[in-house]
Write a protein that holds these residues in place. Sequence first.
Motif, PDB file in Angstrom:
ATOM      1  N   THR A   2      23.512 -44.038 122.963  1.00  0.00           N
ATOM      2  CA  THR A   2      22.844 -44.551 124.163  1.00  0.00           C
ATOM      3  C   THR A   2      23.016 -43.636 125.357  1.00  0.00           C
ATOM      4  N   ASP A  19      24.937 -38.936 108.873  1.00  0.00           N
ATOM      5  CA  ASP A  19      24.305 -39.605 110.007  1.00  0.00           C
ATOM      6  C   ASP A  19      25.005 -39.139 111.279  1.00  0.00           C
ATOM      7  N   PRO A  20      24.392 -39.295 112.456  1.00  0.00           N
ATOM      8  CA  PRO A  20      24.952 -38.745 113.689  1.00  0.00           C
ATOM      9  C   PRO A  20      26.376 -39.177 114.003  1.00  0.00           C
ATOM     10  N   ALA A  69      19.649 -36.086 117.317  1.00  0.00           N
ATOM     11  CA  ALA A  69      19.399 -37.014 116.212  1.00  0.00           C
ATOM     12  C   ALA A  69      19.914 -38.411 116.550  1.00  0.00           C
ATOM     13  N   GLY A  70      21.070 -38.478 117.201  1.00  0.00           N
ATOM     14  CA  GLY A  70      21.638 -39.766 117.554  1.00  0.00           C
ATOM     15  C   GLY A  70      20.820 -40.504 118.597  1.00  0.00           C
ATOM     16  N   GLN A  71      20.286 -39.774 119.557  1.00  0.00           N
ATOM     17  CA  GLN A  71      19.462 -40.400 120.589  1.00  0.00           C
ATOM     18  C   GLN A  71      18.099 -40.819 120.032  1.00  0.00           C
ATOM     19  N   GLU A  72      17.567 -39.990 119.155  1.00  0.00           N
ATOM     20  CA  GLU A  72      16.268 -40.325 118.541  1.00  0.00           C
ATOM     21  C   GLU A  72      16.367 -41.577 117.683  1.00  0.00           C
ATOM     22  N   SER A  73      17.492 -41.726 116.996  1.00  0.00           N
ATOM     23  CA  SER A  73      17.679 -42.887 116.129  1.00  0.00           C
ATOM     24  C   SER A  73      18.119 -44.133 116.901  1.00  0.00           C
ATOM     25  N   GLY A  74      18.520 -43.936 118.148  1.00  0.00           N
ATOM     26  CA  GLY A  74      18.991 -45.064 118.939  1.00  0.00           C
ATOM     27  C   GLY A  74      20.468 -45.364 118.778  1.00  0.00           C
ATOM     28  N   LEU A  75      21.172 -44.563 117.970  1.00  0.00           N
ATOM     29  CA  LEU A  75      22.604 -44.780 117.777  1.00  0.00           C
ATOM     30  C   LEU A  75      23.405 -44.380 119.007  1.00  0.00           C
ATOM     31  N   THR A 105      28.168 -44.241 122.478  1.00  0.00           N
ATOM     32  CA  THR A 105      27.434 -45.476 122.188  1.00  0.00           C
ATOM     33  C   THR A 105      27.601 -46.546 123.265  1.00  0.00           C
TER      34      THR A 105
END
Length: 221
Positions: free
Chosen positions: A159, A91-92, A151-157, A215
């Motif tokens: 910010t 995961d990111p 990937a982290g921004q797309e998943s919302g993890l 985050t």
Amino acid sequence: MTSVDEPARPNGRIRDAARTQAEILDVATQEFARAGYDGARVDEIAARTRTTKRMIYYYFGGKEQLFTAVLERAYGVIREAEQKLDVEHLDPVAAIRRLAELTFDHHEQHPDFIRLVSIENIHGAEHIAASEKLGRIGSPALDVIRRILAAGQESGLFTADVDAVDLHAMISSFCFFRVANRHTFGALFGRDLVDPAQREHYRTMLGDMVIAYLTAERAAD
């Protein structure tokens, strides 16, 4: 490449060219890291490699080209490690932590790389700027960072809207400082940044710092 003809090999012994060049680069790395570009001597490198100054000139063309070759190989080592980094299954958050740990581990394990980069900065990065190879090598880490950030921004993890180069600088600066400033920091504050007992503390601290930045809530512009 120098126009010097290949010198006769001592005692008629035929040495493997790749092995000889690798040995020269190993010793040259140590000598440049120890004495700096100005202080390093090709004669000393030749003596320590059981070869001749003429042989070094034949392979590399001179002191300036030898130092450039040392830099190219040093940067190539970390770029190769970055290319081999497998974080696609993570995961990111775990992926960016793993990337930070890779940089942490590499800088700790290659103190000569830290010294070489410091020396090249003193010289205004003139050897890197003149090297076609280093100009093309780029940083595979940036591509990895961009994919992780996306990937982290797309998943919302994540910010924060973070630039990959900025994040790369953030990670590298902590890892570089820890090794490069070990002695001055210790003299001023009485703490050894590379104390093995504190290694995992600083390794975890780096990951926590990066993830906290990615985050954290940002105030609207």
